[in-house]
Design an enzyme around this catalytic site. Structure first.
Site, PDB file in Angstrom:
ATOM      1  N   CYS A 183      44.906  56.339  21.061  1.00 61.41           N
ATOM      2  CA  CYS A 183      43.913  55.594  21.445  1.00 61.41           C
ATOM      3  C   CYS A 183      43.599  54.325  20.729  1.00 61.41           C
ATOM      4  CB  CYS A 183      42.589  56.312  21.552  1.00 61.41           C
ATOM      5  SG  CYS A 183      41.301  55.273  22.188  1.00 61.41           S
ATOM      6  N   CYS A 186      40.172  53.061  20.074  1.00 64.47           N
ATOM      7  CA  CYS A 186      39.698  53.901  19.204  1.00 64.47           C
ATOM      8  C   CYS A 186      39.921  53.641  17.751  1.00 64.47           C
ATOM      9  CB  CYS A 186      39.681  55.370  19.378  1.00 64.47           C
ATOM     10  SG  CYS A 186      39.408  55.992  20.940  1.00 64.47           S
ATOM     11  N   ASP A 187      40.933  53.424  17.460  1.00 63.08           N
ATOM     12  CA  ASP A 187      41.538  53.373  16.259  1.00 63.08           C
ATOM     13  C   ASP A 187      42.241  51.979  15.697  1.00 63.08           C
ATOM     14  OD1 ASP A 187      41.010  55.988  15.809  1.00 63.08           O
ATOM     15  OD2 ASP A 187      43.063  56.711  16.575  1.00 63.08           O
TER      16      ASP A 187
END
Length: 363
Positions: A183, A186-187
């Site tokens: 993701c 997300c990261d």
């Protein structure tokens, strides 16, 4: 066994299947409404580990979480130790209490543990087993767990999530959360990736979208695809090929993720799928796997209507499904956004819908 497992009944008002942000938020909302939900969080088994289906959802494989509201960087170690039971603290990532975390963002594993504790504080009960079979044809609904025990419920919330499709490499598993991710949203903003060369594996829309997003942070993005043409839509393909930062790596597959304990991911080994014996090294600081996701619906065995992609189909804007009294929340019904905050919001929706349903139910 967790102390909250001891209060189980075979006849429940509300059962929640799943233990990610959607499931725990649904549990929190319904517990505060005095519904005393029973949550099947899943089993900590080798089979689930191999399948990527361990309890607590995909958030546990994510490193620092910087985009979940209410958790800015800071030294949260004392709060974590006082908010969670000692036996739950013991299973947190090894570096949770290192001095290096004194001004860090909260990790995905810690965040979901705090969600769990908050739901339990208000009366949610937890069973550490999988639901392996259901019968939604008549009410009360029937659910069988991995120990063969039957539970009946007047309402059910399915929050079983979706699993990333991985490369199934031992080295990939070793570096999840330390340079290997599924993701980018997300990261990608993590310091380890800033102005570093990164790799995206895949050739469809998801892979190209990940690569385009990563250009905001990376010095260069290698888009590794096993063929010589992308499967993504024409407009996304054109954007990727026109990007100065994206470098297509055609006719290659990842054979191994390389790294060390201190830095995490440092490189990948590639080969031509037609000539696996000839290998080459590509230096990168991160690998983003984007070869698809699969909603975790096998245990339903056709009990609910699914959409064309295999996700549970919602009725309109509600959390309702094709079976009245069964509701859905989180990634198991979301092929688009796949964010913890959105999953949590949908968990609240499902709990509110379930509460209304139970209030109106004639027994």
């Amino acid at each position: 066994m967790d102390a909250v497992n001891s209060q189980r009944s075979n006849h429940e008002e509300l059962v929640i299947v799943g233990s990610g942000p959607a499931g725990w938020t649904a549990a929190l909302y319904s517990a505060r409404a005095s519904l005393r939900p029973l949550v099947f969080e899943g089993a900590f088994s080798p089979e689930n580990q191999d399948a990527g289906l361990l309890p607590m959802g995909q958030l546990t494989t994510t490193g620092d979480i910087e985009n979940y509201p209410g958790f800015p960087k800071g030294d949260a170690r004392t709060y974590i130790q006082t908010a969670l039971d000692p036996e739950r603290v013991a299973v947190l990532p090894y570096d949770t209490f290192d001095d290096s975390r004194a001004n860090a963002a909260i990790s995905g594993a810690v965040l979901v543990e705090l969600m769990r504790r908050q739901a339990v504080n208000f009366g949610a009960r937890v069973v550490s087993e999988d639901v392996v079979r259901v019968d939604f044809r008549t009410r009360p609904f029937k659910l069988w767990d991995s120990q063969g025990e039957l539970t009946e419920a007047h309402a059910v919330i399915i929050a079983s999530g979706a699993s990333a499709r991985w490369l199934e490499l031992d080295s990939e598993e070793r570096y999840k959360g330390r340079g290997v991710s599924a993701c980018a949203v997300c990261d990608a903003a993590a310091p380890r990736f800033f102005q570093q060369p990164l790799a995206v594996v895949g050739g469809g829309d998801s892979a190209v979208e990940e690569a385009l997003y990563l250009t905001r942070f990376a010095s260069r993005v290698y888009l590794i695809h096993r063929r010589d043409v992308l499967r993504a839509s024409p407009i996304l393909t054109q954007r990727a090929l026109n990007s100065e930062k994206i470098v297509p790596v055609w006719n290659r597959v990842v054979r191994e993720v390389l790294g060390d304990e201190q830095r995490g991911v440092t490189a990948v080994t590639l080969c031509d799928p037609k000539e696996p014996g000839v290998q080459e090294r590509l230096d990168v600081a991160g690998v983003f796997v984007a070869i698809g996701r699969r909603p975790n619906v096998a245990f339903l065995d056709g009990a609910l209507e699914l959409d064309a992609q295999g996700y549970i189909k919602r009725i309109g804007w509600s959390a309702a499904t094709s079976v009245p009294g069964v509701f859905v929340a989180g990634d198991v019904a979301d092929p688009v956004y796949r964010q913890a905050v959105i999953a949590a919001g949908s968990g609240a929706m499902a709990a509110l819908d379930a509460q209304r349903f139970l209030n109106e139910l004639e027994r």
